[in-house]
Structure formats: C-alpha cells, structure tokens
Write an enzyme that holds these catalytic residues in place. Structure first.
Site, mmCIF file in Angstrom:
data_model
loop_
_atom_site.group_PDB
_atom_site.id
_atom_site.type_symbol
_atom_site.label_atom_id
_atom_site.label_comp_id
_atom_site.label_asym_id
_atom_site.label_seq_id
_atom_site.Cartn_x
_atom_site.Cartn_y
_atom_site.Cartn_z
ATOM 1 N N ASN A 251 0.854 -1.183 0.000
ATOM 2 C CA ASN A 251 0.000 0.000 0.000
ATOM 3 C C ASN A 251 0.893 1.236 0.000
ATOM 4 O OD1 ASN A 251 0.575 -0.791 2.772
ATOM 5 N ND2 ASN A 251 -0.972 0.663 3.475
ATOM 6 N N ILE A 252 0.421 2.258 -0.707
ATOM 7 C CA ILE A 252 1.156 3.509 -0.849
ATOM 8 C C ILE A 252 0.171 4.631 -0.550
ATOM 9 C CG2 ILE A 252 2.501 4.968 -2.396
ATOM 10 C CD1 ILE A 252 2.994 2.324 -4.062
ATOM 11 N N GLU A 253 0.336 5.232 0.630
ATOM 12 C CA GLU A 253 -0.589 6.282 1.061
ATOM 13 C C GLU A 253 -0.175 7.643 0.517
ATOM 14 O OE1 GLU A 253 -2.081 4.207 5.203
ATOM 15 O OE2 GLU A 253 -0.836 5.987 5.343
ATOM 16 N N CYS B 143 -3.952 0.651 -2.758
ATOM 17 C CA CYS B 143 -3.832 -0.547 -1.931
ATOM 18 C C CYS B 143 -2.786 -1.498 -2.495
ATOM 19 C CB CYS B 143 -5.173 -1.266 -1.870
ATOM 20 S SG CYS B 143 -6.485 -0.316 -1.094
ATOM 21 N N GLU C 131 -2.979 -4.738 -2.980
ATOM 22 C CA GLU C 131 -3.516 -5.694 -3.939
ATOM 23 C C GLU C 131 -3.556 -5.096 -5.337
ATOM 24 O OE1 GLU C 131 -4.596 -4.774 -0.907
ATOM 25 O OE2 GLU C 131 -6.284 -6.032 -0.312
ATOM 26 N N CYS D 269 -10.131 -4.809 0.546
ATOM 27 C CA CYS D 269 -11.242 -3.841 0.565
ATOM 28 C C CYS D 269 -12.144 -4.085 -0.653
ATOM 29 C CB CYS D 269 -10.705 -2.408 0.571
ATOM 30 S SG CYS D 269 -10.035 -1.849 -1.012
ATOM 31 N N CYS E 194 -10.546 -3.366 -4.115
ATOM 32 C CA CYS E 194 -9.574 -4.405 -4.472
ATOM 33 C C CYS E 194 -10.277 -5.702 -4.870
ATOM 34 C CB CYS E 194 -8.591 -4.637 -3.338
ATOM 35 S SG CYS E 194 -7.422 -3.269 -3.169
#
Length: 132
Positions: free
Chosen positions: A42-44, A53, A55, A86, A89
């Site tokens: 995940n890369i916020e 996300c 996935e 989620c 995803c």
C-alpha cells in the site's frame, strides 16, 4: 497447491509499504498464469483518495508487464488477524480472475486462510454483465 513462496513474498512486500498516515502496512503478491510472481504494497498519500492498496499495486504491476490472468493472490495486513481486501480491491481482483482463483489471507508464514473469489465477493459485477 503450495503457496509458501507467495506467502513469503506478501510478507516481504508488506515491509515496503508507505503508510505514514494510517500506520497500517499491507503487502500483496500475485501469482499469474505464467507462474511469475509480482508484488505490491500500500502507498498512502496526504490526499487520501490518491492512496493505492497493495492488492491493486501488485495486480497493476503484473498487468503492466502483459499478464492478465490471476491464479492466486496472497495479502497480509495486520498480522494479528487475517486481513481481507477492501471492496475496490475485490472488484479489481475479479477483473483478472475466475472462480478458481485462490485468495490467500495471510497472518504469518504458517497461518493463512485460502478463499475463493465467490466467497469474498458473491455476485461480483464483471465484464460478463456488460455483454448482456
């Protein structure tokens, strides 16, 4: 099927996560039909809508290299429980998989659940719905 390597890769990618806002790291590894494994984390982003996300990062990585058939996906989030993908995803997973695709929910190398897409996304909206 033995998913030892896929599970290990998901744990490795979890460590690469960029999650300074939620501190909720997620890693994913996808096994494509050519038996290659692609990963993602995940890369916020400060603008939360720009976050991606793990996935989707893993799947988009595989698709960008020409692979479009997902055999299995392993994902790990909070290692105290089995983290499910989620909703977005799940929808992306459904785009590149079929009823036989395994969804592996990892807690650690020795503790994971294997589900099928229909179990985690019953009644999925797919490209078949657009052909009617």
């Amino acid at each position: 099927m033995d998913y030892t390597e896929l599970v290990k890769k998901s744990l490795e990618f979890r460590e690469k996560a960029y999650a300074p806002y939620s501190n909720f790291k997620v890693g994913a590894a996808v096994l494509m039909d050519d038996n290659k494994i692609y990963g993602g984390c995940n890369i916020e982003n400060a603008s939360y809508g720009a976050t991606n996300c793990a996935e989707r990062t893993a799947i988009f990585n595989a698709v960008s290299k020409g692979n479009r058939k997902l055999k299995a996906i392993a994902l790990v989030g909070d290692v105290s429980t089995h983290t499910y993908p989620c909703g977005i995803c799940r929808q992306v997973i459904s785009e590149f998989s079929d009823k036989d695709t395994d969804i592996i929910l990892v807690k650690n190398e020795n503790d994971y659940l294997i589900k099928k897409l229909d179990e985690i996304l019953p009644g999925a909206f797919t490209k078949n719905d657009l052909e009617k």
